[in-house]
Each structure stands twice: as structure tokens, then as C-alpha cells.
Design a protein around this motif. Structure first.
Motif, mmCIF file in Angstrom:
data_model
loop_
_atom_site.group_PDB
_atom_site.id
_atom_site.type_symbol
_atom_site.label_atom_id
_atom_site.label_comp_id
_atom_site.label_asym_id
_atom_site.label_seq_id
_atom_site.Cartn_x
_atom_site.Cartn_y
_atom_site.Cartn_z
ATOM 1 N N GLY A 1 0.827 -1.196 0.000
ATOM 2 C CA GLY A 1 0.000 0.000 0.000
ATOM 3 C C GLY A 1 0.865 1.250 0.000
ATOM 4 N N ALA A 2 0.414 2.302 -0.704
ATOM 5 C CA ALA A 2 1.225 3.505 -0.869
ATOM 6 C C ALA A 2 1.540 4.171 0.466
ATOM 7 C CB ALA A 2 0.523 4.484 -1.805
ATOM 8 N N SER A 3 0.525 4.409 1.284
ATOM 9 C CA SER A 3 0.734 5.128 2.543
ATOM 10 C C SER A 3 1.595 4.322 3.518
ATOM 11 C CB SER A 3 -0.614 5.452 3.194
ATOM 12 O OG SER A 3 -0.438 6.095 4.430
ATOM 13 N N ALA A 4 1.262 3.047 3.715
ATOM 14 C CA ALA A 4 2.015 2.207 4.649
ATOM 15 C C ALA A 4 3.456 2.026 4.194
ATOM 16 C CB ALA A 4 1.336 0.847 4.797
ATOM 17 N N THR A 5 3.645 1.834 2.892
ATOM 18 C CA THR A 5 4.996 1.636 2.364
ATOM 19 C C THR A 5 5.822 2.903 2.494
ATOM 20 O OG1 THR A 5 4.159 -0.001 0.784
ATOM 21 C CG2 THR A 5 6.322 0.955 0.327
ATOM 22 N N LEU A 6 5.188 4.057 2.289
ATOM 23 C CA LEU A 6 5.900 5.322 2.418
ATOM 24 C C LEU A 6 6.383 5.535 3.849
ATOM 25 C CD1 LEU A 6 6.816 8.016 1.195
ATOM 26 C CD2 LEU A 6 4.552 8.951 1.765
ATOM 27 N N ILE A 7 5.520 5.269 4.818
ATOM 28 C CA ILE A 7 5.897 5.450 6.217
ATOM 29 C C ILE A 7 6.987 4.461 6.615
ATOM 30 C CG2 ILE A 7 5.086 5.303 8.592
ATOM 31 C CD1 ILE A 7 4.167 7.783 7.195
ATOM 32 N N LEU A 8 6.843 3.204 6.197
ATOM 33 C CA LEU A 8 7.835 2.187 6.540
ATOM 34 C C LEU A 8 9.193 2.540 5.947
ATOM 35 C CD1 LEU A 8 8.444 -0.562 7.847
ATOM 36 C CD2 LEU A 8 7.874 -1.626 5.643
ATOM 37 N N THR B 1 13.687 5.201 23.701
ATOM 38 C CA THR B 1 14.743 4.874 22.746
ATOM 39 C C THR B 1 14.368 5.389 21.359
ATOM 40 O OG1 THR B 1 13.827 2.736 22.055
ATOM 41 C CG2 THR B 1 15.184 2.752 24.035
ATOM 42 N N PRO B 2 15.363 5.820 20.575
ATOM 43 C CA PRO B 2 15.074 6.309 19.217
ATOM 44 C C PRO B 2 14.378 5.275 18.337
ATOM 45 C CG PRO B 2 17.298 6.905 19.873
ATOM 46 C CD PRO B 2 16.782 5.973 20.928
ATOM 47 N N LEU B 3 14.746 3.996 18.485
ATOM 48 C CA LEU B 3 14.071 2.964 17.697
ATOM 49 C C LEU B 3 12.626 2.795 18.147
ATOM 50 C CD1 LEU B 3 16.894 0.274 17.385
ATOM 51 C CD2 LEU B 3 16.200 2.009 15.726
ATOM 52 N N GLY B 4 12.353 3.093 19.414
ATOM 53 C CA GLY B 4 10.976 3.077 19.890
ATOM 54 C C GLY B 4 10.145 4.148 19.219
ATOM 55 N N TRP B 5 10.770 5.291 18.922
ATOM 56 C CA TRP B 5 10.037 6.335 18.194
ATOM 57 C C TRP B 5 9.575 5.823 16.841
ATOM 58 C CZ3 TRP B 5 14.296 10.686 18.705
ATOM 59 C CH2 TRP B 5 14.537 10.915 20.069
ATOM 60 N N LEU B 6 10.473 5.098 16.171
ATOM 61 C CA LEU B 6 10.137 4.609 14.834
ATOM 62 C C LEU B 6 8.988 3.605 14.873
ATOM 63 C CD1 LEU B 6 13.713 4.162 13.310
ATOM 64 C CD2 LEU B 6 12.221 6.173 13.286
ATOM 65 N N SER B 7 8.934 2.797 15.929
ATOM 66 C CA SER B 7 7.836 1.833 16.033
ATOM 67 C C SER B 7 6.493 2.529 16.222
ATOM 68 C CB SER B 7 8.084 0.848 17.179
ATOM 69 O OG SER B 7 7.952 1.497 18.441
ATOM 70 N N GLN B 8 6.522 3.764 16.730
ATOM 71 C CA GLN B 8 5.277 4.504 16.935
ATOM 72 C C GLN B 8 4.712 5.095 15.652
ATOM 73 O OE1 GLN B 8 3.486 4.608 19.856
ATOM 74 N NE2 GLN B 8 5.015 3.038 20.359
ATOM 75 N N THR B 9 5.431 4.962 14.537
ATOM 76 C CA THR B 9 4.848 5.375 13.256
ATOM 77 C C THR B 9 3.753 4.407 12.825
ATOM 78 O OG1 THR B 9 6.562 4.150 12.046
ATOM 79 C CG2 THR B 9 6.989 6.489 12.503
ATOM 80 N N ARG B 10 3.843 3.161 13.279
ATOM 81 C CA ARG B 10 2.825 2.131 13.059
ATOM 82 C C ARG B 10 2.371 2.020 11.601
ATOM 83 N NH1 ARG B 10 -0.731 1.878 18.591
ATOM 84 N NH2 ARG B 10 0.998 2.358 20.002
ATOM 85 N N PRO B 11 3.303 1.703 10.700
ATOM 86 C CA PRO B 11 2.915 1.531 9.291
ATOM 87 C C PRO B 11 1.905 0.388 9.137
ATOM 88 C CG PRO B 11 5.298 1.623 9.556
ATOM 89 C CD PRO B 11 4.727 1.468 10.916
ATOM 90 N N GLY B 12 0.968 0.551 8.248
ATOM 91 C CA GLY B 12 -0.038 -0.477 7.998
ATOM 92 C C GLY B 12 -1.236 -0.407 8.912
ATOM 93 N N THR B 13 -1.155 0.384 9.970
ATOM 94 C CA THR B 13 -2.312 0.550 10.865
ATOM 95 C C THR B 13 -2.689 2.027 10.979
ATOM 96 O OG1 THR B 13 -0.806 0.506 12.766
ATOM 97 C CG2 THR B 13 -1.883 -1.552 12.180
ATOM 98 N N GLU B 14 -1.841 2.814 11.660
ATOM 99 C CA GLU B 14 -2.147 4.233 11.842
ATOM 100 C C GLU B 14 -1.399 5.134 10.860
ATOM 101 O OE1 GLU B 14 -1.578 5.376 15.873
ATOM 102 O OE2 GLU B 14 -2.671 3.676 16.686
ATOM 103 N N ASP B 15 -0.270 4.677 10.349
ATOM 104 C CA ASP B 15 0.558 5.471 9.419
ATOM 105 C C ASP B 15 0.815 6.872 9.971
ATOM 106 O OD1 ASP B 15 0.602 3.321 7.686
ATOM 107 O OD2 ASP B 15 -1.107 4.024 6.521
#
Length: 530
Positions: free
Chosen positions: A156-163, A222-236
């Protein structure tokens, strides 16, 4: 262009051309990780019932959350891609950036190349600027390529862009971390250790939070925890990426300030002068230990921490299973109805530790060839030192070091888990860690075989670790045939808590280890050095 960065443009152009062959595999590999998730999902889980079962099993497994992060939605291809490729892709993007920055900054100072370049019209901050720009360019290129390839494969365009943006953000943040480490470390090796160690701490901390409570506010620590909060595929949600960008800019700015206060080819953390006498390095055995003792000591500290973290997590698996009976099915799969869930979970955790312990041994194996290309092996062999003796000294460090790492982590895990849970037997956990050591040695021996016989293909050693990781943790989920799963040496490790453990697997692993070491020794005796 500011005189503070004079010469940046031509040096960047030349450096990108020279380093492209090192950068391209990282971009291609991480992009393939994302794209393959989309393709594999549609192929392996074509029906809604298969996808629901996947969500009920993997989605609640804390052992997998340690590695892949929380599984928020496994009923869609984008949600599955976010889980399978998200944190792993961010980790490898960060590792890529660290290696680029150190290779094009401190490593050039160590080799003397930087001094040659600096003799031209070049400002003091130019080389660091070039290293940062190269890592930033690679991170952006990774995001663009990953987005295009994954979108073409059906994402998906939105989820893939965020990921894809999280991969870029991870690379940018750890570009800043590596730039600071390059100013602190006494040499390139020390700088890499500082930066990669920081990445490892962030990844483990993120994994612990995600395994215990992924919705906790602690994930923001943690900085990697920030990235997990982008939640691609669900909230984007793109806003955490802005926080990552601000951190990256701040870290790079700090690195430039630090660079103004250090001497050329020296780190702010000075290296201690060597002893007046040879001491430990007076023999080939002591020299091998001296070359690797720093890295081994760092690894052992990390393994104590891993044992502590995993020991605490193992004792909480029963509480998680009470809310999700499906967890018991996935963790104890293949063991029958009578399998104790905590025991089965600890076995899974020990397999993860074994893969990390194998990295320790493979790193020592790769150091052998590093000494060759640095022209420090040939003078040793020019005397009375035999090739077999030289190689044996390093092989011993690789095998013993990885075994000690496995046992240290297993013993720490056993101590913590048995203290917190009376049903966990300290002796059983330590015994399980001990019987896992031959599986670790098989991976280390694979690396030693190629370093000894065909060093130009030494990358196979790392590929063996990656393949074992995929086959052990994801192979059963992807319904791979038994012959494929049997490729993993960890599959042949017996369960010491079973009524009748299958010890034949250890014999087979011993034969494989012996054969691979024989290939390495035979090849090293016959080939040219370096």
C-alpha cells in the motif's frame, strides 16, 4: 560554499563513486526484506483463515517481539510487512550508516589516506561533512528504492511510504551517532564499537519494552521506539519521524563541535600506551587473545545484560499465555501437550542467544583475514611460526569465546529465571545452554572454513548466521519443508528437559564442525597469504 567546508563537493563526488559498491548491497538487501514480505504474505497466507491464525499466534509471542517488534495487524500484507521488516530494516539501515561514516572518516585517518587528501585544498570539517553526507544520501536512497520496489510488489502507498521513511530516519539518526563516535574513539575500530554498541543497547531496550508492554510510554525512551510509533499499515503516523530528524541534526552538530577540539588521527578518548614488555603478546596464543580481548570483553558484558533481560521476560510468559492460549501453541509447537510453556519459551530464547553468540565467533574469524590484509600476518609466518599454529590460536579464541558467551548468557538467564520462578530449574537452563554450544560452533566453523580456504567468499560466514536466524525463528511459520528447516544447526540441538532427549543431533553437529574446520585448515595451508 562556506570556507569551513571547502572541497566538500569534489570529495563527495569521488567518495560516492568509490563507496557505491559497498552501499548498494545494503540498499538492495533491506529493500528486498520489505518487498519479500509483501510477496511472501500473499503466497503463504492466501486465505483469511490462515491470516487470522497467523495473527493469533505470532501476534502474541513476546520472543518474536524482541526481534521484530510488536505485531499490531497481521491480517494484512502491509501490517505483516511492518512487523517482519520494520525493526530489522531500521537496525540494518542504522548499521549501514555507522559503517559508512566510520569508513570515510576515522578509518581514513588510521590508514593515512586522510592525510594525503588533506594536503590538497580541503577545510578541516570537509571529511566529516562528506562522511555524513554519504551516509545521509545512502539512507535517503534506501527509503526511495524501498518505497518503489515494495510498492511495485503490491504494498500500500501510505504504509509503504511510512515504513520506508522509518528506514531513512534510522539511518540519519545513527549517522549522527557514528559521527560523534568517530570523534570519541581512539581509532576506527573503537569508533565502530561505540556506535554499534549504542545501536545494540537501543535495540535491546526497545525489544524489552515491546515484549513486555508495547503500548507503554517507555517505548519513547529509545530512538528505535520512536520509529515503532509510526505504526505503518495501521495508523501510518508520520510525526515521530520529525522527532528522529531533529535528533539526527542535533547529533551531527555536536559531532562537528567535537571535531574542532580533537587532534588529527586521535580520539577524545585517548588510547592507553602499550606495555614496555611483550607480556601476553609474546606468544602467538597470547597475541591472538590480545587482538580480540577488547571485543570479547564487550560482548561478555552484553551477554550478561541479555541473560538478565531474557530471564525477567521468561518468567512473565505464563501471565501472557493466560490471556492468550494461542501463545502456548506457538511456543511449544512440536513438543506435545505436556510441554511446559516457560521451559519451551526459554529454549526459544536460548536459540536467539545462540545466534548472537555465533556473531561473536564469526567476528573473530573475520579478524584473521583483517590481519592478513593489514600485512601483519606475513611477517609472523616469515619466521619459525607454522601456519597451522597461527590459525589454531585464532580458531581456539573463536570457539572458546563463543562458547563462553553462550554459557554466560545462559547462566545469567537461569539465575534470574530460577530466582523469580520456582518452576524453573537452574540446572536445566544451564544444561540447555551447554548443549546449544555445538550449534553455535557450526556457524563459527562455517566462517572459519571460508576465511581459511576462500577468504574472498568470507561473506558466506555472515550469510550462515542470517540464514539460521530466518530458518529458526520464521521457518516454521512460513511452512518450510523439514529438509529446509534441518539446514539450521540449532534444529539439531536436543531438549534436555524431554523424557528422551535425542542426543544424535549433537554427534551430527560435531561431525559438521570437524569437517568445516578441516576445510579451513587445509585451505589456509595451501593458499597465498592475503
Amino acid at each position: 560554499m562556506s570556507t569551513a567546508l571547502t572541497g566538500t563537493r569534489p570529495l563527495l563526488k569521488v567518495s560516492l563513486r568509490q563507496d557505491a559498491r559497498h552501499i548498494a548491497p545494503w540498499v538492495a538487501g533491506i529493500s528486498a526484506l520489505s518487498a519479500s514480505s509483501i510477496l511472501a504474505y500473499a503466497w503463504i497466507f492466501p486465505d483469511a483463515s490462515d491470516r487470522e491464525q497467523l495473527a493469533r499466534t505470532l501476534g502474541v509471542n513476546p520472543a518474536l517481539a524482541l526481534i521484530f517488534g510488536p505485531a499490531r495487524d497481521l491480517t494484512t500484507a502491509d501490517g505483516f510487512n511492518s512487523w517482519r521488516a520494520g525493526m530489522l530494516g531500521a537496525f540494518f539501515a542504522a548499521l549501514m550508516a555507522i559503517l559508512i561514516v566510520v569508513r570515510n572518516s576515522r578509518a581514513q585517518e588510521d590508514s593515512g589516506q586522510a592525510e594525503l587528501v588533506a594536503s590538497g585544498v580541503l577545510a578541516r570539517g570537509t571529511r566529516l561533512a562528506v562522511a555524513v553526507l554519504m551516509a545521509s544520501t545512502a539512507s535517503v536512497a534506501l527509503g526511495v528504492v524501498c518505497f518503489a520496489v515494495t510498492l511495485a510488489c503490491g504494498g500500500g502507498a501510505s504504509a509503504t511510504l511510512i515504513l520506508s521513511a522509518t528506514f531513512t530516519a534510522s539511518g540519519l539518526m545513527f549517522t549522527g551517532v557514528a559521527a560523534i563516535a568517530a570523534q570519541l574513539g581512539s581509532d576506527a575500530h573503537a569508533a565502530s564499537s561505540i556506535a554499534i554498541g549504542t545501536l545494540g543497547v537501543c535495540y535491546v531496550a526497545r525489544g524489552y519494552v515491546d515484549s513486555s508492554d508495547p503500548d507503554s510510554d517507555a517505548t519513547w525512551l529509545t530512538p528505535l521506539g520512536w520509529l515503532s510509533q509510526t505504526r505503518p499499515g495501521t495508523e501510518d503516523n508520520p510525526w515521530p519521524l520529525l522527532l528522529a530528524l531533529v535528533l539526527a541534526i542535533a547529533l551531527v552538530a555536536i559531532a562537528f563541535v567535537l571535531q574542532q577540539h580533537r587532534d588529527f588521527a586521535q580520539g577524545m578518548l585517548s588510547q592507553r600506551p602499550g606495555p614496555a614488555r611483550a607480556g601476553l603478546a609474546g606468544s602467538v596464543w597470547g597475541l591472538a587473545l590480545r587482538l580480540n580481548v577488547g571485543a570479547l570483553a564487550t560482548w561478555l558484558i552484553a551477554f550478561v545484560a541479555l541473560g538478565f533481560v531474557f530471564g525477567n521476560l521468561a518468567t512473565s510468559v505464563g501471565d501472557v499465555a493466560a490471556d492468550s492460549p494461542a501463545l502456548a501453541d506457538i511456543v511449544a509447537s512440536g513438543g506435545g501437550a505436556g510441554v511446559d510453556l516457560t521451559s519451551a519459551f526459554i529454549t526459544t530464547i536460548l536459540q536467539i542467544i545462540a545466534i548472537v553468540a555465533a556473531i561473536t565467533g564469526v567476528q573473530v574469524a573475520q579478524r584473521i583475514y583483517g590481519e592478513e590484509v593489514a600485512h601483519r600476518v606475513e611477517p609472523l609466518l616469515a619466521g619459525s611460526l607454522r601456519r597451522t599454529t597461527f590459525l589454531t590460536s585464532h580458531v581456539t579464541i573463536a570457539l572458546v569465546g563463543s562458547a563462553i558467551a553462550m554459557l554466560v548468557a545462559g547462566t545469567t538467564l537461569a539465575l534470574v529465571a530460577s530466582t523469580r520462578d520456582d518452576t524453573v530449574a537452574f540446572r536445566d537452563v544451564v544444561a540447555q545452554a551447554a548443549v546449544t554450544v555445538p550449534g553455535v560452533w557450526a556457524l563459527v566453523a562455517l566462517a572459519l572454513a571460508f576465511v581459511g580456504a576462500a577468504p574472498t567468499r568470507r561473506l558466506v560466514g555472515w550469510l550462515g548466521v542470517v540464514a539460521t536466524f530466518g530458518l529458526t525463528l520464521l521457518g516454521p511459520t512460513f511452512k518450510l519443508p523439514d529438509w529446509a528447516l534441518d539446514i539450521s544447526p540449532l534444529r539439531h540441538v536436543p531438549d534436555v528437559t524431554a523424557d528422551s532427549p535425542d542426543w544424535a543431533g549433537l554427534t551430527g553437529l560435531g561431525v559438521v564442525v570437524g569437517a568445516l574446520l578441516a576445510v579451513g585448515f587445509a585451505g589456509f595451508r595451501r593458499r597465498d597469504v592475503a
